[in-house]
Design a protein around this motif. Sequence first.
Motif, PDB file in Angstrom:
ATOM      1  N   ALA E  28      43.239  15.073  28.144  1.00  0.00           N
ATOM      2  CA  ALA E  28      42.149  14.174  28.529  1.00  0.00           C
ATOM      3  C   ALA E  28      40.979  14.298  27.558  1.00  0.00           C
ATOM      4  O   ALA E  28      40.336  13.299  27.197  1.00  0.00           O
ATOM      5  N   THR E  29      40.671  15.520  27.118  1.00  0.00           N
ATOM      6  CA  THR E  29      39.565  15.703  26.176  1.00  0.00           C
ATOM      7  C   THR E  29      39.872  15.006  24.850  1.00  0.00           C
ATOM      8  O   THR E  29      38.996  14.376  24.238  1.00  0.00           O
ATOM      9  N   HIS E  30      41.101  15.118  24.407  1.00  0.00           N
ATOM     10  CA  HIS E  30      41.532  14.452  23.168  1.00  0.00           C
ATOM     11  C   HIS E  30      41.308  12.944  23.267  1.00  0.00           C
ATOM     12  O   HIS E  30      40.784  12.306  22.339  1.00  0.00           O
ATOM     13  N   GLU E  31      41.672  12.365  24.389  1.00  0.00           N
ATOM     14  CA  GLU E  31      41.462  10.922  24.576  1.00  0.00           C
ATOM     15  C   GLU E  31      39.969  10.606  24.641  1.00  0.00           C
ATOM     16  O   GLU E  31      39.489   9.663  24.015  1.00  0.00           O
ATOM     17  N   ALA E  32      39.240  11.422  25.404  1.00  0.00           N
ATOM     18  CA  ALA E  32      37.805  11.173  25.577  1.00  0.00           C
ATOM     19  C   ALA E  32      37.054  11.315  24.261  1.00  0.00           C
ATOM     20  O   ALA E  32      36.013  10.695  24.051  1.00  0.00           O
ATOM     21  N   ALA E  33      37.583  12.124  23.362  1.00  0.00           N
ATOM     22  CA  ALA E  33      36.931  12.333  22.063  1.00  0.00           C
ATOM     23  C   ALA E  33      37.415  11.337  21.020  1.00  0.00           C
ATOM     24  O   ALA E  33      37.274  11.576  19.816  1.00  0.00           O
ATOM     25  N   GLY E  34      37.964  10.236  21.459  1.00  0.00           N
ATOM     26  CA  GLY E  34      38.418   9.224  20.500  1.00  0.00           C
ATOM     27  C   GLY E  34      39.651   9.661  19.738  1.00  0.00           C
ATOM     28  O   GLY E  34      39.860   9.286  18.589  1.00  0.00           O
ATOM     29  N   ARG E  35      40.493  10.442  20.408  1.00  0.00           N
ATOM     30  CA  ARG E  35      41.748  10.926  19.799  1.00  0.00           C
ATOM     31  C   ARG E  35      41.513  11.696  18.510  1.00  0.00           C
ATOM     32  O   ARG E  35      42.211  11.494  17.509  1.00  0.00           O
ATOM     33  N   THR E  36      40.502  12.536  18.543  1.00  0.00           N
ATOM     34  CA  THR E  36      40.223  13.386  17.385  1.00  0.00           C
ATOM     35  C   THR E  36      40.339  14.840  17.812  1.00  0.00           C
ATOM     36  O   THR E  36      40.331  15.168  18.993  1.00  0.00           O
ATOM     37  N   GLY E  37      40.451  15.703  16.842  1.00  0.00           N
ATOM     38  CA  GLY E  37      40.263  17.118  17.073  1.00  0.00           C
ATOM     39  C   GLY E  37      41.482  17.931  17.426  1.00  0.00           C
ATOM     40  O   GLY E  37      41.402  19.160  17.570  1.00  0.00           O
ATOM     41  N   LEU E  38      42.635  17.318  17.496  1.00  0.00           N
ATOM     42  CA  LEU E  38      43.817  18.017  17.988  1.00  0.00           C
ATOM     43  C   LEU E  38      44.481  18.826  16.873  1.00  0.00           C
ATOM     44  O   LEU E  38      44.738  18.318  15.789  1.00  0.00           O
ATOM     45  N   LEU E  39      44.802  20.071  17.144  1.00  0.00           N
ATOM     46  CA  LEU E  39      45.607  20.846  16.201  1.00  0.00           C
ATOM     47  C   LEU E  39      47.058  20.389  16.292  1.00  0.00           C
ATOM     48  O   LEU E  39      47.491  19.846  17.307  1.00  0.00           O
ATOM     49  N   GLY E  40      47.825  20.611  15.240  1.00  0.00           N
ATOM     50  CA  GLY E  40      49.231  20.231  15.214  1.00  0.00           C
ATOM     51  C   GLY E  40      50.063  21.033  16.205  1.00  0.00           C
ATOM     52  O   GLY E  40      49.638  22.103  16.664  1.00  0.00           O
ATOM     53  N   PRO E  41      51.270  20.539  16.539  1.00  0.00           N
ATOM     54  CA  PRO E  41      52.086  21.184  17.573  1.00  0.00           C
ATOM     55  C   PRO E  41      52.704  22.515  17.157  1.00  0.00           C
ATOM     56  O   PRO E  41      53.301  23.193  18.000  1.00  0.00           O
ATOM     57  N   ALA E  42      52.555  22.917  15.900  1.00  0.00           N
ATOM     58  CA  ALA E  42      53.153  24.191  15.483  1.00  0.00           C
ATOM     59  C   ALA E  42      52.415  25.389  16.061  1.00  0.00           C
ATOM     60  O   ALA E  42      52.981  26.477  16.168  1.00  0.00           O
TER      61      ALA E  42
END
Lengths: 234, 234, 234, 234, 234, 234
Positions: E28-42
């Motif tokens: 939800a935070t990722h969506e709320a932040a305009g889909r920014t900021g996510l680290l990769g799945p590794a």
Amino acid sequence: MPAHYVVRSVDRADPEVIAALRAAGVAATHEAAGRTGLLGPAVQPRQHGRAIAGSAITVSCHPGDNLMIHAAVEVCLPGDVLVVTTTSPSTDGMFGDLLATSLIARGVVGLVIDAGVRDIAALHVLGFPVWSRAVHAQGTVKASPGSVNVPVIAAGQLVRPGDIVVADDDGVLALPASTGRAVVDAAAQRLDSEQAKREKLADGTLGVDLYDLRPLLADLGVRYVDRLPQDGEA
Amino acid sequence: MPAHYVVRSVDRADPEVIAALRAAGVAATHEAAGRTGLLGPAVQPRQHGRAIAGSAITVSCHPGDNLMIHAAVEVCLPGDVLVVTTTSPSTDGMFGDLLATSLIARGVVGLVIDAGVRDIAALHVLGFPVWSRAVHAQGTVKASPGSVNVPVIAAGQLVRPGDIVVADDDGVLALPASTGRAVVDAAAQRLDSEQAKREKLADGTLGVDLYDLRPLLADLGVRYVDRLPQDGEA
Amino acid sequence: MPAHYVVRSVDRADPEVIAALRAAGVAATHEAAGRTGLLGPAVQPRQHGRAIAGSAITVSCHPGDNLMIHAAVEVCLPGDVLVVTTTSPSTDGMFGDLLATSLIARGVVGLVIDAGVRDIAALHVLGFPVWSRAVHAQGTVKASPGSVNVPVIAAGQLVRPGDIVVADDDGVLALPASTGRAVVDAAAQRLDSEQAKREKLADGTLGVDLYDLRPLLADLGVRYVDRLPQDGEA
Amino acid sequence: MPAHYVVRSVDRADPEVIAALRAAGVAATHEAAGRTGLLGPAVQPRQHGRAIAGSAITVSCHPGDNLMIHAAVEVCLPGDVLVVTTTSPSTDGMFGDLLATSLIARGVVGLVIDAGVRDIAALHVLGFPVWSRAVHAQGTVKASPGSVNVPVIAAGQLVRPGDIVVADDDGVLALPASTGRAVVDAAAQRLDSEQAKREKLADGTLGVDLYDLRPLLADLGVRYVDRLPQDGEA
Amino acid sequence: MPAHYVVRSVDRADPEVIAALRAAGVAATHEAAGRTGLLGPAVQPRQHGRAIAGSAITVSCHPGDNLMIHAAVEVCLPGDVLVVTTTSPSTDGMFGDLLATSLIARGVVGLVIDAGVRDIAALHVLGFPVWSRAVHAQGTVKASPGSVNVPVIAAGQLVRPGDIVVADDDGVLALPASTGRAVVDAAAQRLDSEQAKREKLADGTLGVDLYDLRPLLADLGVRYVDRLPQDGEA
Amino acid sequence: MPAHYVVRSVDRADPEVIAALRAAGVAATHEAAGRTGLLGPAVQPRQHGRAIAGSAITVSCHPGDNLMIHAAVEVCLPGDVLVVTTTSPSTDGMFGDLLATSLIARGVVGLVIDAGVRDIAALHVLGFPVWSRAVHAQGTVKASPGSVNVPVIAAGQLVRPGDIVVADDDGVLALPASTGRAVVDAAAQRLDSEQAKREKLADGTLGVDLYDLRPLLADLGVRYVDRLPQDGEA
């Protein structure tokens, strides 16, 4: 127990269709075929600047075992492309200069293999083009059964016996022989259209104008600014 | 605490044996050596068409640290091959044109490194052949100890100091110096036998006949059919 | 919802600085810049022997969508380098000979893309150098927004619009334009120093002496021995 | 042709040594052994919270073929750990609940396999711990020879028959039986020392003080600042 | 030469904002932040069901060297999250139970590390949550400088000191503290909206109706058919 | 241009057959089906101990776009399994708790996706089992067309609409509905035979005797020795 077959008969596409798709190349054929048929990028050309097309003779091998490649040679005809997969992932060097010599004698125009090859230097001398997942000298056995001319999956793509296989520096593509003529026409149209675009782009016309993308960019909310807003980050 | 050594003395193989294996190449030597000694396919040639063989000087480095490569130069003799590994996986560019210059001055014939190299353009100009896991400019430090001329594992293969290392377009192989002479003989036999087979295959003889594989295929239950049975799928 | 921008204005570095760093090359520039700025080794040159430098025009695309590359062409100036990323990993062929034709018309000197390219053979004919994660013919759409000239991360490295991008056979590097002059000076010093070392190494001086590494090796407990102790293993 | 052996006799370590290393665990044993012997992280536990140690019975299989695992059972004794590798990379499920049942009957305490396993749910019910590269149901054949109790390389680490194998949630380690007693002592010392440190750290003592790292940080040029200098970037 | 700093001062976000984002979770935070900021799945959770948020203390280490993690402990405050990267890829176990003990004493709520950890069983007992690229017991040295509280790139994502880090079973996200309040509001709105949708979907309403996707599907040329046309394949 | 379809009608297998294969499990079904139909090991269970079987509803999406998953819900019936692929590789989180809620309302028993999922904690609470390539919170768009109920390739395996999909801790398998009855019978036979073998193995009978492998080992030249010959190495 799995059943294993060597299927002798394969319906091959018209040689003119095959020649036309070789000339069109992988990228244009992929587009013309509705963006279908492309093998994944892990299967790569092992030489530069070679382009082939032909009818697929498919081979399904046990990993670490090249018995069925030997069995497949007999059913190859001039102009065919051998497409080899393994039932689980393998990088073993299941193909080398002796098999290439044998395929050349049959008129086979190239190899696509979702596994490894060896004798790379000799293959270059022979002029036999290869697209493979790996180059590795690891030897293989001849002990386990498999099949020739059954549908296989190579680099994530279904390849059926008799499919038209096109391969060049961009990778490898397989499409049903029955769709070949339509794809040739679509590819020709696309290449014509691309040539017209190429001339305009070379003259400085922008793609956003040529493809009329400005309204789409506006619709999607893309804003043109001179400086990035302080609070707005990508 | 790990103990770290630079071992000065290495038993090297007979130069004639080494020359013979360079001529035989990686694939034939691998077969002649009972399919042992091959490094994994992740270590790849960084040039085309070069073939070397020599005695292994082995180096074990801390990741991101090339101190021990510098320490290894001194114990190299003309004809040696430097084989470098790291104690955990690394793609850093721990080797470049200065080290190559130094190795060339010592007569070293090439580098095998389970890590990265840089200055690729300069290495080509120098004519110094390299097999590596990566090309990356990432700099390294000289801060942590390691060892020279201890057994190492490179690309999943044990390499001992003094091993005969053979490298060409097919990859890299290491085998104990003590087995060299026997392998030379076996490789020569194999190459003779392959040449005879090559001629027959070029004339159109099939591998299934040349290797007498038809009985095996029958034993394994592989059936020859004209069309794939509807219920039988690969 | 993410905000999407095409930023028109980019502060570019002095062309002399850019030219000097192209001449210095990726490895020396990386060192001169304090070992910063290097992209990971997964983005590789798709040709041999080309070296470029220029100001970064950055593009952030949705995976499988090259709309924003088209939008970026307009803001490119002669001497720029296009740097393309996707918001999640992709190997699709989002760039080919038409886009290259358009960029050549704008004077762009090369492409760095953390995704795939296609039309490799045509790109070679055009002489347009490319560094990419993959070669794949997979087609892309023009349907989703993105941004031009915002900070992006390519192959694990932050690239800001206007960064000086240097690319050659060793890979790709990006550094802030503001640090360019200082890095040029540091690189020049380094190259001078390396040339002096190169000559000594070519004459047989050892690196352990040239860099005075023997005391360090002793401090670190590295022992020189003639034979490996039986109980001491690496 | 490779020679294939089943070696019946293995020198096993003292059960007390083995028990002590199981108690010490992989991380402490790895440190006590001079940071040697660790398998790579690709071989992972397939359960949580299990810790084993035992004498290695090693198996080298052809990929996709588990014949030699069957041959190995006979030479296992209570307390042994089976260590299986393939001659080229494989993720096939060469081990499942039937083999586990057989090994349990022999008193084998666990499996380390640089390949795949299947019947994961049944293995959990049986309480038989496994460390593997993959979980995959892919079936294998029994057609190609291999060896039992020869040195093998698993996940980049040399494992000799009779090595003490320690495995827990941190991974897998193998060390020569002859070094076991010394490693037990070193591990005990380390664990004592760690316990003392743990108490201090829990009380708020900093590692930089406990390990006296401040002089080193100063020597290395690390500067303590309140704010990052504008021109200094990481 | 790179400059190395330990930056003592970090601007931290409001604890209420941090608590709200922990409750909202990564997706939800990722969506709320305009889909920014996510680290990769590794970078993956090494436990199940834990959710944390806190202010980032960032650490940049040389690969195979955890010196700077020790230096970072001192600048941590209760509620912080330690974010560790290496200057080139590494899976070494640079963090274990002693460092966890020290961080717990400082009130640190968790670790995000683009490298390896060890002592997994002990970390579970301590209840200290970890997100890492690998689990590996491989030991590291304390020999090379790095920095604390400089911007770093972890799993392909820029993380600045003081960023709000949110981590749970879905992965890890970092966003600038300055945007926290706005993201909290957007996340609350999103969660409200999702709850309303969830109830409708649970009652059998279709997403194509709820999101009004039927016109879009029609626009995009998606055809509803009872049987796939013989010549039309996906 | 690719043609895109939502195919409404799917021939489903007999629920008794499906139930029988769920009980047999992936490994036994794979064997009973002639070792066909298995997806690659990269698609993994995201929970422990769940076993499902059902009829495949297949979805082909553009990468980073979950529009067609929404379109697929409508054609699902109770007992179905949703099988989602993307036209090029993706790890984006295209599926989360809202879609799971919607599928649960339709009676769908699980998801197999060759891409990413998110909201893992919520999926556990919902008890909705998932097999996926990745867990990643990365959001997706609804902008590009795709197809529902066309043949797709997931994790290297062809899956046709209506195929029986079996999934458990060992992975995922798909087989044509038409072969289901025969496979049920073969699986029952196999499980019976395995139970008999299990009892003998538990009693200490060796597999080499139970499967009569000693003659094969002899034929293959495997020699039993007490000590490894000095010159014979694996």
